[in-house]
Scaffold this motif. Structure first.
Motif, mmCIF file in Angstrom:
data_model
loop_
_atom_site.group_PDB
_atom_site.id
_atom_site.type_symbol
_atom_site.label_atom_id
_atom_site.label_comp_id
_atom_site.label_asym_id
_atom_site.label_seq_id
_atom_site.Cartn_x
_atom_site.Cartn_y
_atom_site.Cartn_z
ATOM 1 N N LEU A 3 0.845 -1.197 0.000
ATOM 2 C CA LEU A 3 0.000 0.000 0.000
ATOM 3 C C LEU A 3 0.872 1.235 0.000
ATOM 4 N N THR A 4 0.410 2.289 -0.669
ATOM 5 C CA THR A 4 1.099 3.565 -0.523
ATOM 6 C C THR A 4 0.668 4.171 0.807
ATOM 7 N N VAL A 5 1.424 5.100 1.280
ATOM 8 C CA VAL A 5 1.028 5.779 2.515
ATOM 9 C C VAL A 5 -0.251 6.589 2.279
ATOM 10 N N ARG A 6 -0.504 7.012 1.049
ATOM 11 C CA ARG A 6 -1.773 7.677 0.748
ATOM 12 C C ARG A 6 -2.933 6.700 0.948
ATOM 13 N N ASP A 7 -2.750 5.443 0.518
ATOM 14 C CA ASP A 7 -3.774 4.417 0.757
ATOM 15 C C ASP A 7 -4.017 4.255 2.258
ATOM 16 N N LEU A 8 -2.942 4.212 3.038
ATOM 17 C CA LEU A 8 -3.072 4.078 4.491
ATOM 18 C C LEU A 8 -3.794 5.281 5.088
ATOM 19 N N GLY A 81 7.506 9.678 -1.382
ATOM 20 C CA GLY A 81 8.113 8.488 -0.791
ATOM 21 C C GLY A 81 7.174 7.825 0.199
ATOM 22 N N ASP A 82 7.654 7.643 1.423
ATOM 23 C CA ASP A 82 6.870 6.998 2.480
ATOM 24 C C ASP A 82 6.043 7.985 3.295
ATOM 25 N N GLU A 83 5.843 9.206 2.771
ATOM 26 C CA GLU A 83 5.048 10.206 3.485
ATOM 27 C C GLU A 83 4.039 10.841 2.544
ATOM 28 N N VAL A 84 2.937 11.292 3.143
ATOM 29 C CA VAL A 84 1.940 12.035 2.397
ATOM 30 C C VAL A 84 1.464 13.190 3.268
ATOM 31 N N ALA A 85 1.214 14.325 2.622
ATOM 32 C CA ALA A 85 0.636 15.482 3.311
ATOM 33 C C ALA A 85 -0.706 15.770 2.657
ATOM 34 N N ASP A 86 -1.753 15.686 3.452
ATOM 35 C CA ASP A 86 -3.104 15.983 2.989
ATOM 36 C C ASP A 86 -3.510 17.352 3.516
ATOM 37 N N VAL A 87 -4.026 18.188 2.636
ATOM 38 C CA VAL A 87 -4.537 19.496 3.005
ATOM 39 C C VAL A 87 -6.050 19.424 2.885
ATOM 40 N N GLY A 88 -6.743 19.789 3.950
ATOM 41 C CA GLY A 88 -8.194 19.714 3.865
ATOM 42 C C GLY A 88 -8.897 20.099 5.145
ATOM 43 N N THR A 89 -10.116 19.602 5.254
ATOM 44 C CA THR A 89 -11.008 19.953 6.351
ATOM 45 C C THR A 89 -11.601 18.689 6.949
ATOM 46 N N ILE A 90 -11.666 18.666 8.264
ATOM 47 C CA ILE A 90 -12.402 17.612 8.956
ATOM 48 C C ILE A 90 -13.692 18.246 9.456
ATOM 49 N N HIS A 91 -14.811 17.706 9.025
ATOM 50 C CA HIS A 91 -16.125 18.176 9.455
ATOM 51 C C HIS A 91 -16.552 17.310 10.636
ATOM 52 N N LEU A 92 -16.862 17.951 11.758
ATOM 53 C CA LEU A 92 -17.178 17.245 12.994
ATOM 54 C C LEU A 92 -18.555 17.612 13.508
ATOM 55 N N THR A 107 -0.384 14.865 8.035
ATOM 56 C CA THR A 107 0.691 14.089 7.420
ATOM 57 C C THR A 107 0.719 12.680 8.004
ATOM 58 N N TYR A 108 1.095 11.757 7.145
ATOM 59 C CA TYR A 108 1.200 10.346 7.511
ATOM 60 C C TYR A 108 2.546 9.836 6.999
ATOM 61 N N ARG A 109 3.208 9.005 7.806
ATOM 62 C CA ARG A 109 4.460 8.357 7.391
ATOM 63 C C ARG A 109 4.271 6.858 7.541
ATOM 64 N N SER A 110 4.653 6.125 6.525
ATOM 65 C CA SER A 110 4.565 4.671 6.543
ATOM 66 C C SER A 110 5.840 4.076 7.134
ATOM 67 N N ASN A 111 5.714 2.875 7.697
ATOM 68 C CA ASN A 111 6.911 2.170 8.163
ATOM 69 C C ASN A 111 7.504 1.310 7.050
ATOM 70 N N GLY A 112 6.932 1.380 5.846
ATOM 71 C CA GLY A 112 7.416 0.591 4.721
ATOM 72 C C GLY A 112 6.868 -0.825 4.688
ATOM 73 N N ALA A 113 6.042 -1.157 5.686
ATOM 74 C CA ALA A 113 5.466 -2.506 5.783
ATOM 75 C C ALA A 113 3.944 -2.415 5.948
ATOM 76 N N ASP A 114 3.336 -1.490 5.221
ATOM 77 C CA ASP A 114 1.875 -1.326 5.202
ATOM 78 C C ASP A 114 1.270 -0.932 6.548
ATOM 79 N N LYS A 115 2.023 -0.193 7.357
ATOM 80 C CA LYS A 115 1.515 0.329 8.630
ATOM 81 C C LYS A 115 1.877 1.807 8.728
ATOM 82 N N ILE A 116 1.074 2.548 9.465
ATOM 83 C CA ILE A 116 1.354 3.962 9.713
ATOM 84 C C ILE A 116 2.333 4.055 10.874
ATOM 85 N N ALA A 117 3.446 4.742 10.646
ATOM 86 C CA ALA A 117 4.445 4.966 11.690
ATOM 87 C C ALA A 117 4.210 6.297 12.401
ATOM 88 N N ALA A 118 3.613 7.259 11.692
ATOM 89 C CA ALA A 118 3.356 8.567 12.293
ATOM 90 C C ALA A 118 2.177 9.234 11.607
#
Length: 132
Positions: A3-8, A81-92, A107-118
């Motif tokens: 998975l890409t980190v965007r998928d995660l 790479g193993d990071e993605v930055a999403d710009v947007g809004t969370i509606h609550l 922002t999300y960082r992958s551990n390279g093994a299909d898990k979110i590290a941060a």
């Protein structure tokens, strides 16, 4: 399948929105960190983030679980790479029916093994929409 980190990130957002605790927690590596928002805030007075499975589960129970409804609207996404930055809004929708929105960079960082590290969320506490 890798998975890409965007998928995660999308899976994280969908699980949080669906209030699927097990699916959301299952996306993180054992040593992951969640900083939402980054730095000291009422959600993390020390500003060190929620580190490890137990602390991240506590964040879910004390923050995500207490929101009645959550929907992510991502305007832009930058995969690097193993990071993605999403710009947007969370509606609550909060208990009692009060609605608010939080604009930020998530922002999300992958551990390279299909898990979110941060997961790091940049938004201003007390000013959920800095455009307003």
């Amino acid at each position: 399948m890798t998975l890409t980190v965007r998928d995660l990130a999308r899976r994280s957002q969908a699980a949080a929105g669906a209030k699927d605790r097990e699916a959301w927690l299952g996306l993180f590596s054992e040593d992951a960190v969640v900083e939402d928002p980054v730095g000291p805030s009422p959600l993390d007075p020390a500003g060190r983030g929620h580190r490890g499975a137990a602390a991240i589960a506590g964040f879910y129970d004390n923050v995500i679980e207490r929101v009645d409804r959550m929907r992510f609207e991502i305007e832009r996404s930058y995969l690097c790479g193993d990071e993605v930055a999403d710009v947007g809004t969370i509606h609550l929708t909060l208990p009692g029916g009060h609605s608010t929105r939080v604009r930020g960079v998530f922002t999300y960082r992958s551990n390279g093994a299909d898990k979110i590290a941060a997961l790091r969320a940049y938004w201003e506490f007390g000013n959920p929409d800095p455009r307003s």
